[in-house]
Each structure stands twice: as C-alpha cells, then as structure tokens.
Design a protein around this motif. Sequence first.
Motif, PDB file in Angstrom:
ATOM      1  N   LEU A 119      -4.225   3.809  -6.352  1.00 49.38           N
ATOM      2  CA  LEU A 119      -4.508   3.466  -4.957  1.00 49.38           C
ATOM      3  C   LEU A 119      -5.442   2.256  -4.870  1.00 49.38           C
ATOM      4  O   LEU A 119      -5.235   1.351  -4.041  1.00 49.38           O
ATOM      5  N   ALA A 169       1.703   6.528  -6.863  1.00 49.41           N
ATOM      6  CA  ALA A 169       0.577   7.362  -7.281  1.00 49.41           C
ATOM      7  C   ALA A 169       0.890   8.836  -7.070  1.00 49.41           C
ATOM      8  O   ALA A 169       0.597   9.675  -7.938  1.00 49.41           O
ATOM      9  N   ALA A 170       1.483   9.188  -5.914  1.00 52.58           N
ATOM     10  CA  ALA A 170       1.825  10.589  -5.658  1.00 52.58           C
ATOM     11  C   ALA A 170       2.892  11.085  -6.629  1.00 52.58           C
ATOM     12  O   ALA A 170       2.820  12.221  -7.133  1.00 52.58           O
ATOM     13  N   PHE A 188       2.474   1.689  -3.518  1.00 54.51           N
ATOM     14  CA  PHE A 188       1.524   2.188  -4.512  1.00 54.51           C
ATOM     15  C   PHE A 188       1.148   3.639  -4.219  1.00 54.51           C
ATOM     16  O   PHE A 188       0.908   4.424  -5.152  1.00 54.51           O
ATOM     17  N   SER A 189       1.068   4.016  -2.939  1.00 56.89           N
ATOM     18  CA  SER A 189       0.781   5.415  -2.609  1.00 56.89           C
ATOM     19  C   SER A 189       1.906   6.325  -3.081  1.00 56.89           C
ATOM     20  O   SER A 189       1.654   7.404  -3.622  1.00 56.89           O
ATOM     21  N   MET A 190       3.158   5.888  -2.877  1.00 56.50           N
ATOM     22  CA  MET A 190       4.295   6.681  -3.347  1.00 56.50           C
ATOM     23  C   MET A 190       4.297   6.797  -4.864  1.00 56.50           C
ATOM     24  O   MET A 190       4.528   7.878  -5.421  1.00 56.50           O
ATOM     25  N   TYR A 240      -4.440   8.829 -10.042  1.00 49.98           N
ATOM     26  CA  TYR A 240      -4.038   8.714  -8.640  1.00 49.98           C
ATOM     27  C   TYR A 240      -4.918   7.712  -7.896  1.00 49.98           C
ATOM     28  O   TYR A 240      -4.420   6.767  -7.275  1.00 49.98           O
ATOM     29  N   PHE A 241      -6.228   7.888  -7.968  1.00 47.23           N
ATOM     30  CA  PHE A 241      -7.121   6.999  -7.234  1.00 47.23           C
ATOM     31  C   PHE A 241      -7.166   5.600  -7.848  1.00 47.23           C
ATOM     32  O   PHE A 241      -7.403   4.616  -7.147  1.00 47.23           O
ATOM     33  N   ARG A 273       1.297  11.543 -10.038  1.00 41.30           N
ATOM     34  CA  ARG A 273       0.467  12.743 -10.061  1.00 41.30           C
ATOM     35  C   ARG A 273       1.313  14.003 -10.198  1.00 41.30           C
ATOM     36  O   ARG A 273       0.952  14.936 -10.917  1.00 41.30           O
ATOM     37  N   VAL A 275       0.836  -1.209   0.000  1.00 39.74           N
ATOM     38  CA  VAL A 275       0.000   0.000   0.000  1.00 39.74           C
ATOM     39  C   VAL A 275       0.869   1.258   0.000  1.00 39.74           C
ATOM     40  O   VAL A 275       0.607   2.221  -0.740  1.00 39.74           O
ATOM     41  N   LEU A 276       1.930   1.256   0.811  1.00 40.78           N
ATOM     42  CA  LEU A 276       2.814   2.423   0.853  1.00 40.78           C
ATOM     43  C   LEU A 276       3.516   2.637  -0.490  1.00 40.78           C
ATOM     44  O   LEU A 276       3.653   3.777  -0.957  1.00 40.78           O
ATOM     45  N   GLY A 306      -3.502  -0.805  -5.660  1.00 37.08           N
ATOM     46  CA  GLY A 306      -2.676  -1.177  -4.518  1.00 37.08           C
ATOM     47  C   GLY A 306      -3.452  -1.908  -3.447  1.00 37.08           C
ATOM     48  O   GLY A 306      -2.950  -2.874  -2.850  1.00 37.08           O
TER      49      GLY A 306
END
Length: 421
Positions: A209, A176-177, A172-174, A205-206, A180, A169-170, A212
């Motif tokens: 997430l 995605a950010a 994929f968040s990185m 972005y979403f 973006r 999750v972390l 992920g």
Amino acid sequence: MIRQLLLALGFASTLMASPGPTLAQEASAGVRLDGREVLRLTGETPAQASNRARRIETRLGALTNSSDPPGAARIIEGVGAEPRIEVGGEPVVTITLADATEEATSPTALAQRWADSIDQALVDAREARRSPGGRYWAEARGSAEAALERLAVSTVSIVPRAAAALLVVLLFSMIAALLRLVLRRTLPFVIKDPTRQSLIRQMTYFGLLALGLVVAADVLGFSPGSVVAGLGLTGLVLGFALKDILSNFVSGLLILALRPFHIGDQIAIGEAAEGTVERIELRATQIRTYDGRVTLVPNAEVFTSRITNNTADPVRRGNVRFRLGYEADIRHLTLLLPSGIAGLDGVLDAPPPRLRVRTLDASDIEFDLAFWTDSRRTDFQDTASLVRRQVVDLVRQAGIGLPNSDMRLIRTPSEDLLDRP
C-alpha cells in the motif's frame, strides 16, 4: 481474472509512462491582459513557462497604467535569430525558437504577429480605463477571467493524472489484498508460528500500500524525493497530531517482532483484560476473555503494561486450600491426600502433589494442597474441581470432621429497623 488484472496493470503502466499531455501543451502558458489572452509562450517546464508569462503580464500592466501613451511595439532583431519586442523603449518579450516552432512559423513572422497583438491589447486596455472606475473594473474582470482560464487549464491537466493515480492505488490495493490472501493460505505450510505469519502478512500488505501511494504521487507529478522530504518536514507535526496512532503502530511492530506472547496464548494484561490471544494487529491486540467476550487492547497499552503469560510453560501448579480442626491427624493427611489425588485425570505425576500447613488459626488449621496440571485455564479449572471433590471424599472416608461453625449471627426484623438511621 488474472488475465484482466494483467491487462489493467499494463494499462496503468502505460498511463504512468505517459506524462499525460504533450510537452508543448504542458510547457505553455498564456499572457493575459484584462482577461484577454494576448500571447501564448512555451518553456522547458510548465513552471518556467508560467513564470515567463507572469513577468510579461507585469510589464504589459505597467505600460497600460502609465500616464503617457507607450507608443507602438517595435521589433528588435536579436542575436541567434531571436527577435525582441519593445514598447516605449522597454523590452516586453523575446521570441524563442521554441515559440516559433510551436506556432509552425519563423521567429520574425511570429514577432510581427505578437507585436500587432500587443498593440491592439494595449489600445483596448487604455480605452477601457478612460471611464470613471474603468481601471478597477477592467482589472477585476481580467483577474477573474484569468483565474477561471487557469483553473480550466489546470483541471484538464490534473484530472487525467488524478484518475491514473487513483487507478494505481486501486491496483496496488487489489494486489496487496490478493497477496495477503495467498500468504494466509500458504504460510502455514512454511512457517508454523502464527505470530510470525501475521507479521509477514501485515508487513507485506502495508508495504505494498505504501509503495502504491509513492507511485501514485509520482503519477501526479511529485517526485519520490520530494514526497520523502515533505514527510520529513511534516513528521514532527504529524507525530504530535497522531501520537496515539503512531504509538500503537510502533508497539504492534515491536510485539510482532519480539513476540512476548503468541497467538493462542492465555495472557493477563495488567488490569485491562485476561483471556486467549486471537489476533495481533498493528493497532490493537484482540483477546477473547474467558466468558466469551472479544476485547481489543491498544498495542501501546499492551507493550507498556505488565503481562502475565499463563501458557508460556505447558504445565502449571494449582493450589487447593481448605481448613480442618486441630483433631485432624496431620501426618496421616500428608500421606493420604497427595496419594489420593495423584491418579486423578489431569493431575501430573511429576512433580508430585504435596500437602503443606499454611496457617494455624485459633479454631482450625489451613492446609495447602499443591498439584501440577496443564496450564490452559479450562484444563486447570476442571482439574482443580476434581481435586476439591476428591479432598472432601478422602477427608470424610478418614473420619475427619469437616469445618462446621457452631456460632451464627441471627438478626431479627426488629433489630434491622433499630439499626436504620
């Protein structure tokens, strides 16, 4: 930084590719009697091994609580080199080749070992139940010990998976950010529409997430099909519980897709707000009002309200209304005023300004001077102010008297006191 990110991605993929513990560790379960482990079975899946162990525990519990002594365990040779253990003529467990392989012995040798373990466990359990209340105490202690042991096993199995899922999750968040940020800097060179840029950025972005979360669920052991099926079953409940949030989310997607207005437009949303659109998010639309305040209007309210887009067209008609007495020469004013404001800064030549008589009152005439200018509010207000000043100057130069009421209402302090209740 990119090198470290790639290394982290490689580590995460290794975690996802590895099922965590080995097959033998995952697909094994202990058979307990009064909290004491008697046997350890294997199975093709953890659920199969657990179900098999629970069935054997039920059989051993029935033999323990029987009024007659069950007798010694007997080994019955089965078909395919899979011996079976019986106690008191009742089958208890069948030794499989997987059980023997896990214990690194033959099925016959393992059957003899398990038979001795079952005999000893039954003797100890029946002995513990001889004292008053011994049965309930033994069962309670056994249940508690079994629960703690299974909790420990589950923790050892779940914690690495949970850590791997959190890492996914972390990551994929990185990603995605970072993506973006890259899109925010590169999209303006490819797509000129800011609203479309915002739609692409937010969907990317979403979407990452959500991907992920699906991968993290797979790392935890939930198949994507099961996750989707579970979401379908709970969708109705979530729809009622998160009605407003989902309504704003869907409305935001529709606004970004249909684009009734763009970023930078000056709009009026019913009675909620009026100003310049700064951002269109999936939850709310950010508007900066003309007095400089920032207002967030929920997208559901934006989508269902009446929207006036003041800047949808680059030009806008302005109107200046004023009153003059009946002594004014209307024909002369009709020529004087439109030509007098035509050269002002901001007043467009086409369509040309026009003067109309709006109403005829008892003491004066109301005129309406229409002109066209830029549709943005700042330019419109500045131009309207110049037009009003020019109208006053032209009327005075033409020798036409401006409205001046001859009657005024004057109230004395004594009259104010008399009017008070």
